[in-house]
Motif scaffolding. Structure first.
Motif, PDB file in Angstrom:
ATOM      1  N   GLY A 251       0.807  -1.213   0.000  1.00  0.00           N
ATOM      2  CA  GLY A 251       0.000   0.000   0.000  1.00  0.00           C
ATOM      3  C   GLY A 251       0.839   1.262   0.000  1.00  0.00           C
ATOM      4  N   ASP A 252       1.958   1.223   0.721  1.00  0.00           N
ATOM      5  CA  ASP A 252       2.851   2.381   0.765  1.00  0.00           C
ATOM      6  C   ASP A 252       3.442   2.658  -0.620  1.00  0.00           C
ATOM      7  OD1 ASP A 252       2.324   2.082   3.462  1.00  0.00           O
ATOM      8  OD2 ASP A 252       4.199   1.032   3.856  1.00  0.00           O
ATOM      9  N   ALA A 253       3.857   1.589  -1.299  1.00  0.00           N
ATOM     10  CA  ALA A 253       4.401   1.744  -2.650  1.00  0.00           C
ATOM     11  C   ALA A 253       3.327   2.257  -3.609  1.00  0.00           C
ATOM     12  CB  ALA A 253       4.964   0.419  -3.142  1.00  0.00           C
ATOM     13  N   THR A 254       2.095   1.787  -3.432  1.00  0.00           N
ATOM     14  CA  THR A 254       0.992   2.234  -4.286  1.00  0.00           C
ATOM     15  C   THR A 254       0.778   3.733  -4.154  1.00  0.00           C
ATOM     16  OG1 THR A 254      -0.107   0.077  -4.146  1.00  0.00           O
ATOM     17  CG2 THR A 254      -1.468   1.967  -4.759  1.00  0.00           C
ATOM     18  N   LEU A 255       0.778   4.242  -2.918  1.00  0.00           N
ATOM     19  CA  LEU A 255       0.607   5.683  -2.722  1.00  0.00           C
ATOM     20  C   LEU A 255       1.785   6.445  -3.311  1.00  0.00           C
ATOM     21  CD1 LEU A 255      -0.936   8.075  -1.684  1.00  0.00           C
ATOM     22  CD2 LEU A 255       0.021   7.667   0.605  1.00  0.00           C
ATOM     23  N   ALA A 256       2.992   5.906  -3.172  1.00  0.00           N
ATOM     24  CA  ALA A 256       4.162   6.545  -3.785  1.00  0.00           C
ATOM     25  C   ALA A 256       3.996   6.621  -5.297  1.00  0.00           C
ATOM     26  CB  ALA A 256       5.430   5.782  -3.429  1.00  0.00           C
ATOM     27  N   GLY A 257       3.471   5.554  -5.897  1.00  0.00           N
ATOM     28  CA  GLY A 257       3.231   5.557  -7.337  1.00  0.00           C
ATOM     29  C   GLY A 257       2.223   6.617  -7.746  1.00  0.00           C
ATOM     30  N   ILE A 258       1.200   6.804  -6.919  1.00  0.00           N
ATOM     31  CA  ILE A 258       0.194   7.841  -7.201  1.00  0.00           C
ATOM     32  C   ILE A 258       0.829   9.219  -7.170  1.00  0.00           C
ATOM     33  CG2 ILE A 258      -1.884   8.952  -6.274  1.00  0.00           C
ATOM     34  CD1 ILE A 258      -2.683   6.092  -5.251  1.00  0.00           C
ATOM     35  N   VAL A 259       1.672   9.460  -6.153  1.00  0.00           N
ATOM     36  CA  VAL A 259       2.350  10.759  -6.050  1.00  0.00           C
ATOM     37  C   VAL A 259       3.280  10.972  -7.235  1.00  0.00           C
ATOM     38  CG1 VAL A 259       4.009  12.101  -4.699  1.00  0.00           C
ATOM     39  CG2 VAL A 259       2.198  10.823  -3.524  1.00  0.00           C
ATOM     40  N   TYR A 260       4.069   9.957  -7.555  1.00  0.00           N
ATOM     41  CA  TYR A 260       5.014  10.051  -8.674  1.00  0.00           C
ATOM     42  C   TYR A 260       4.289  10.363  -9.980  1.00  0.00           C
ATOM     43  CZ  TYR A 260       7.705   8.075 -12.587  1.00  0.00           C
ATOM     44  OH  TYR A 260       8.310   7.864 -13.798  1.00  0.00           O
ATOM     45  N   LEU A 263       2.864  14.039  -9.982  1.00  0.00           N
ATOM     46  CA  LEU A 263       3.876  15.069 -10.173  1.00  0.00           C
ATOM     47  C   LEU A 263       4.494  15.014 -11.570  1.00  0.00           C
ATOM     48  CD1 LEU A 263       5.688  15.140  -6.717  1.00  0.00           C
ATOM     49  CD2 LEU A 263       3.940  16.695  -7.601  1.00  0.00           C
ATOM     50  N   SER A 264       4.359  13.852 -12.221  1.00  0.00           N
ATOM     51  CA  SER A 264       4.853  13.707 -13.592  1.00  0.00           C
ATOM     52  C   SER A 264       3.826  14.154 -14.624  1.00  0.00           C
ATOM     53  CB  SER A 264       5.248  12.251 -13.852  1.00  0.00           C
ATOM     54  OG  SER A 264       6.292  11.842 -12.984  1.00  0.00           O
ATOM     55  N   GLY A 265       2.648  14.603 -14.155  1.00  0.00           N
ATOM     56  CA  GLY A 265       1.623  15.110 -15.056  1.00  0.00           C
ATOM     57  C   GLY A 265       0.811  14.047 -15.771  1.00  0.00           C
ATOM     58  N   MET A 266       0.805  12.825 -15.257  1.00  0.00           N
ATOM     59  CA  MET A 266       0.069  11.733 -15.908  1.00  0.00           C
ATOM     60  C   MET A 266      -1.424  11.843 -15.632  1.00  0.00           C
ATOM     61  SD  MET A 266       2.650   8.560 -14.998  1.00  0.00           S
ATOM     62  CE  MET A 266       4.421   8.745 -15.201  1.00  0.00           C
ATOM     63  N   ASP A 267      -2.240  11.346 -16.574  1.00  0.00           N
ATOM     64  CA  ASP A 267      -3.685  11.341 -16.364  1.00  0.00           C
ATOM     65  C   ASP A 267      -4.062  10.193 -15.435  1.00  0.00           C
ATOM     66  OD1 ASP A 267      -3.643   8.995 -17.903  1.00  0.00           O
ATOM     67  OD2 ASP A 267      -4.404   9.975 -19.706  1.00  0.00           O
ATOM     68  N   THR A 271      -1.974   7.003 -14.128  1.00  0.00           N
ATOM     69  CA  THR A 271      -1.700   6.974 -12.692  1.00  0.00           C
ATOM     70  C   THR A 271      -2.084   5.625 -12.103  1.00  0.00           C
ATOM     71  OG1 THR A 271      -2.002   9.367 -12.469  1.00  0.00           O
ATOM     72  CG2 THR A 271      -2.240   8.043 -10.476  1.00  0.00           C
ATOM     73  N   MET A 272      -3.207   5.080 -12.540  1.00  0.00           N
ATOM     74  CA  MET A 272      -3.633   3.754 -12.076  1.00  0.00           C
ATOM     75  C   MET A 272      -2.597   2.698 -12.448  1.00  0.00           C
ATOM     76  SD  MET A 272      -6.609   3.527 -10.461  1.00  0.00           S
ATOM     77  CE  MET A 272      -7.486   2.035 -10.931  1.00  0.00           C
ATOM     78  N   GLU A 273      -2.094   2.748 -13.648  1.00  0.00           N
ATOM     79  CA  GLU A 273      -1.087   1.778 -14.085  1.00  0.00           C
ATOM     80  C   GLU A 273       0.172   1.862 -13.229  1.00  0.00           C
ATOM     81  OE1 GLU A 273      -2.253   1.586 -18.861  1.00  0.00           O
ATOM     82  OE2 GLU A 273      -0.456   2.670 -18.205  1.00  0.00           O
TER      83      GLU A 273
END
Length: 307
Positions: A251-260, A263-267, A271-273
């Protein structure tokens, strides 16, 4: 690119995994491993491995665990100036026992020091928090601390509620957060309703979105990740992945992926991927945080396993 701030828990994790089916109330042969943990700290470590400057605001005790946490965060390149030592306190610690398949059977935590993360601590850290790109929080913060953040933090707040108990405590203030990542049980608490199917999940998200949250990502375990914003919903799943070693830290990695991704401007679709791929990298490693977390490995995981 600015830095990402975090405020919440940092602790030492003791992981135990049985080598055979667990026999309760008996000593089980297994593997024991010590690593750094804490939801906020874990999210920031994943982001540090993805190339971001991160600044954790937290408290540790004046003990061996506290020294190890500070040194370990510094080795990762984290700015630890807001990691405050509390004399006479025991550093936060957590122990999890996993079965022979890698799923958590039981866990216990000693996080009494996190009561020091109060409104006065938030006030002390506000200059740093308000200069960040965004602020990652976890549910270890007290109601008073979250209330202070809600009133005085000017940056978007990202939350992992941590547990149903913390979700229940923080539920009145949930509208202060830009993005939240609860699991299904925590979402039930935040929405005040049971969730038995995807229609229930959609309604639960609508209830919380109406209170001011911009985006909700609900972790569904083996069923993937569900996202809903005011613009619509998405349900993402991974396929064919059978390399789970340790479920702790996904779950922690998942939230990090959402933040990343944000901030990278992804839709939202992208972001889900990224979020799903981040979780898969986490569960394929024995530690809470995978040393394989990188932008390159995220892309590889997306191509191979995310649909």
């Amino acid at each position: 690119m600015g830095y990402i701030a975090g405020i919440g828990g940092a602790n030492m994790d003791v992981h135990g995994q049985s080598l055979a089916p667990i026999v309760m109330r008996d000593s089980n042969p297994g593997r024991l491993h010590l690593s750094m943990g804490g939801v906020m700290r874990n999210v920031l470590e994943n982001l540090a491995r993805l190339g971001y400057e991160v600044r954790p605001a937290t408290v540790v005790g004046d003990d061996a665990y506290g020294d190890a946490l500070r040194a370990g965060c510094e080795r990762l390149g984290m700015d630890t100036r807001w990691m405050h030592t509390r004399p006479g306190h025991t550093s936060s610690s957590y122990i999890s026992i996993m079965d022979s398949e890698g799923d958590m059977l039981v866990a216990m935590s000693d996080m009494r020091i996190l009561k020091e993360l109060d409104a006065a601590f938030v006030e002390q850290c506000l200059p740093m928090l308000n200069d960040a790109e965004l602020v990652v929080c976890d549910g270890n913060l007290s109601y008073a601390a979250i209330e202070c953040l809600a009133r005085k933090c000017t940056r978007p707040l990202y939350l992992d509620p941590v547990s149903t108990a913390w979700a229940r405590s923080l539920e009145p203030l949930i509208g202060a957060f830009d993005t939240i990542k609860p699991n299904r049980l925590e979402m039930e608490v935040l929405a005040g309703m049971p969730i038995q199917n995807e229609a229930d999940l959609s309604e639960a998200c609508d209830r919380v979105l109406a209170r001011g949250v911009r985006r909700i990502f609900v972790s569904l375990g083996a069923d993937g990740l569900y996202c809903k914003t005011r613009d619509g919903a998405r349900h993402g799943r991974s396929h064919g992945f059978d390399r789970m070693v340790n479920a702790t830290g996904a779950g922690d990695a998942t939230l990090a992926g959402i933040v990343y991704a944000t901030l990278s401007g992804m839709d939202e679709a992208r972001t889900m991927e990224v979020a799903l791929a981040s979780g898969l990298i986490a569960i394929s490693a024995p530690d809470t945080i995978s040393e394989e977390m990188s932008r390159t490995n995220l892309e590889t995981m997306i191509k191979e396993y995310v649909r």
